[in-house]
Design a protein around this motif. Structure first.
Motif, short mmCIF file in Angstrom:
data_model
loop_
_atom_site.label_atom_id
_atom_site.label_comp_id
_atom_site.label_asym_id
_atom_site.label_seq_id
_atom_site.Cartn_x
_atom_site.Cartn_y
_atom_site.Cartn_z
N ALA A 43 9.68 -30.81 90.82
CA ALA A 43 9.12 -29.50 91.51
C ALA A 43 7.39 -29.63 91.68
N GLY A 44 7.16 -29.51 93.15
CA GLY A 44 5.87 -29.55 93.64
C GLY A 44 5.64 -30.77 94.46
N ASP A 45 6.56 -31.76 94.28
CA ASP A 45 6.30 -32.99 95.06
C ASP A 45 6.71 -32.96 96.61
N TRP A 46 6.08 -33.45 97.40
CA TRP A 46 6.47 -33.71 98.75
C TRP A 46 7.40 -34.94 99.06
N VAL A 47 8.35 -34.81 99.67
CA VAL A 47 9.37 -35.86 100.08
C VAL A 47 9.33 -35.82 101.59
N ARG A 48 9.89 -37.19 101.78
CA ARG A 48 10.43 -37.40 103.36
C ARG A 48 11.85 -37.33 103.50
N ALA A 49 12.14 -37.15 104.88
CA ALA A 49 13.63 -37.34 104.93
C ALA A 49 14.24 -38.57 104.61
N GLY A 50 15.48 -38.31 103.91
CA GLY A 50 16.04 -39.55 103.46
C GLY A 50 15.76 -40.03 102.15
N GLN A 51 14.65 -39.78 101.72
CA GLN A 51 14.00 -40.08 100.47
C GLN A 51 15.02 -39.56 99.00
N VAL A 52 15.25 -40.69 98.25
CA VAL A 52 16.15 -40.68 97.13
C VAL A 52 15.46 -39.62 96.00
N LEU A 53 16.22 -38.67 95.62
CA LEU A 53 15.74 -37.69 94.84
C LEU A 53 16.17 -38.03 93.39
N ALA A 54 17.47 -38.43 93.44
CA ALA A 54 18.14 -38.77 91.83
C ALA A 54 19.26 -39.75 92.17
N VAL A 55 19.57 -40.63 91.07
CA VAL A 55 20.53 -41.58 91.23
C VAL A 55 21.57 -41.38 90.13
N ILE A 56 22.85 -41.52 90.49
CA ILE A 56 24.14 -41.19 89.83
C ILE A 56 24.63 -42.73 89.56
N ASP A 57 25.09 -43.15 88.13
CA ASP A 57 25.67 -44.25 87.81
C ASP A 57 26.69 -44.71 88.89
N ARG A 58 26.65 -45.96 89.26
CA ARG A 58 27.66 -46.52 90.34
C ARG A 58 28.28 -47.74 89.63
N SER A 59 28.41 -47.96 88.59
CA SER A 59 29.04 -49.22 87.90
C SER A 59 30.38 -49.44 88.32
N VAL A 60 31.23 -48.54 88.44
CA VAL A 60 32.58 -48.47 88.92
C VAL A 60 32.59 -48.77 90.12
N GLN A 61 31.81 -48.18 91.21
CA GLN A 61 31.76 -48.40 92.61
C GLN A 61 31.46 -49.64 92.79
N THR A 62 30.54 -50.31 91.92
CA THR A 62 30.00 -51.76 92.27
C THR A 62 31.22 -52.58 92.20
N GLN A 63 31.93 -52.29 91.03
CA GLN A 63 33.17 -53.51 90.76
C GLN A 63 34.12 -53.28 92.18
N GLN A 64 34.43 -51.98 92.70
CA GLN A 64 35.13 -51.64 93.51
C GLN A 64 34.81 -52.50 94.94
N ILE A 65 33.43 -52.43 95.07
CA ILE A 65 32.99 -53.12 96.59
C ILE A 65 33.38 -54.65 96.12
N ASN A 86 23.66 -41.49 95.52
CA ASN A 86 22.22 -41.18 95.78
C ASN A 86 22.16 -39.78 96.26
N ILE A 87 21.19 -38.98 95.42
CA ILE A 87 21.07 -37.60 96.10
C ILE A 87 19.64 -37.78 96.71
N VAL A 88 19.96 -37.59 97.97
CA VAL A 88 18.53 -37.90 98.82
C VAL A 88 18.31 -36.23 99.58
N ALA A 89 17.05 -36.36 100.07
CA ALA A 89 16.66 -35.35 100.75
C ALA A 89 17.09 -35.16 102.26
N PRO A 90 17.37 -34.07 102.73
CA PRO A 90 17.83 -33.70 104.05
C PRO A 90 16.89 -33.77 105.05
N ALA A 91 15.75 -33.44 104.85
CA ALA A 91 14.74 -33.44 105.43
C ALA A 91 13.29 -33.39 104.84
#
Length: 397
Positions: free
Chosen positions: A108-130, A200-205
């Motif tokens: 809280a209090g940070d400035w972000v740009r559009a599309g910047q990643v705010l948080a990352v969710i584990d994607r190990s399963v998705q990596t194997q599927q890919i 990836n949870i990203v900033a919409p703007a």
């Protein structure tokens, strides 16, 4: 003939003339006595003559202070209170299927740009599927190449009559199916890639992070609610609550001065939106005042605002000149006959300079400034014109 007269001593003294000093003393006493008698008589006459005159004279006129207000340009103001908020608040949550949060990159209090990643969710399963889907693409692509080679050889043999036209059609269909399977596999890979990217949870703007409600290790999903709250471009506002009458006096673009609670700083803004509806319970509407970002403006905080509601040209009077009764507000005007006359008025803006009179006066009348409570309509008065106070606006006729 000789007569002898006998005179005693007392008679002799009485016939003997007075000395000169005693004559002067007696004369002075006589003059003083006559003067005193005349003074007493004059005083008695004046007393009785004055009483007789009072019995027939008119009562003495009451002296009153009057003012000629003229007209002044008055800036209308409305005072309101409300809360600070983001002008355009953007709630950010999980867009994909969710999972366990492995990393939070902003606070809280940070400035972000559009599309910047705010948080990352584990994607190990998705990596194997890919990876699996990528292998399927390779298999489909190999099948497509083989089908194309078989078709090419058959086309060379058909000219010599070794292969029939029906065989060519079958081999062509096999090649087309193999190519289609490649496209399907690639589309599947693209879908998996998109799903993984949504982890990836990203900033919409671009904007300012107001709140953060997620921590590493937390399992989130579509029902987790708002994880981040952003103020778009850092734009803030004050939501001023106003009565129906006050909100009707305002317009979009009117300026306002906002003072947050706990500080004496004043921030200048403009009304950018007026509530199109009125709350049925409180009978209030909301004026939204746009403010530029400042660290002292904290969304959720309380503030007061002074809003400018335009200008009017009208007479302005001190509070002492305006009275009211069951018929409404009124003032006393002194006419050419020096008699007090009641004039009903309608008041408007109230400020430190006085009260605006929006109806009932032209500004050229002589208005009783003080002591109006002791007057009655028709009373004769002696008007004394007072100069306008230095704090009042200059009157323009």
């Amino acid at each position: 003939m000789n007569y002898e007269t006998t005179i005693d001593a007392d008679s002799a003294l009485a016939l003997e003339p007075l000395p000169t000093s005693e004559k002067r003393s007696t004369r002075r006493k006589w003059i003083i006595g006559v003067g005193a008698a005349l003074a007493l008589g004059l005083a008695w006459w004046l007393m009785h003559d004055s009483g007789a005159s009072d019995a027939v004279a008119k009562p003495q006129d009451q002296v009153v202070t009057v003012i000629v207000p003229g007209k002044a340009t008055i800036v209308g103001t409305i005072t309101a209170s409300g809360t600070l908020a983001a002008r355009r608040e953007m709630p950010v949550g999980v867009a994909g299927e969710g999972g366990q949060v492995v990393q939070v990159l902003v606070d809280a209090g940070d400035w972000v740009r559009a599309g910047q990643v705010l948080a990352v969710i584990d994607r190990s399963v998705q990596t194997q599927q890919i990876a699996s889907q990528s292998a399927n693409i390779a298999v489909a692509d190999a099948d497509a190449r083989l089908a194309q080679a078989n078709l090419d050889r058959a086309l060379k043999l058909v000219e010599k009559g070794f292969i029939s036209k029906a065989d060519i059609d079958r081999l062509t269909a096999t090649r087309d199916a193999a190519v289609a399977r490649v496209r399907v596999a690639r589309a599947g890979l693209g879908e998996l890639g998109a799903r993984a990217a949504r982890l990836n949870i990203v900033a919409p703007a671009a904007g300012l992070v107001l709140t953060r409600a997620v921590e590493p290790g937390q399992v989130v999903g579509a029902g987790s609610g708002v994880l981040f709250s952003l103020a778009r471009d850092g734009q803030l506002e004050m939501q001023a609550r106003l009565s129906e009458a006050d909100i009707g006096r305002l317009a979009v673009g009117n300026s306002a001065e906002v003072t947050p609670v706990g500080t004496t700083r004043v921030f200048t803004g403009q009304i950018w939106q007026l509530s199109p509806t009125i709350d049925q319970q409180s009978r209030e509407g909301i004026a939204r005042i746009a403010l530029n970002y400042d660290a002292a403006l904290r969304p959720g905080g309380f503030a007061s605002a002074t809003l400018r509601s335009g200008t009017i040209t009208a007479p302005q009077l001190p509070e002492s000149a305006i009275m009211s009764d069951d018929k409404g507000s009124f003032v006393y005007i002194v006419g050419d006959d020096k008699k007090a006359q009641r004039r009903d008025v309608k008041t408007g803006e109230v400020s430190a300079s006085g009260i605006a009179v929006v109806q009932g006066l032209s500004g050229n009348e002589r208005i009783v400034l003080r002591a109006g409570g002791f007057l009655n309509a028709g009373d004769r008065v002696q008007p004394v014109v007072a100069q306008p106070a230095a704090s009042q606006p200059a009157a323009s006729k």
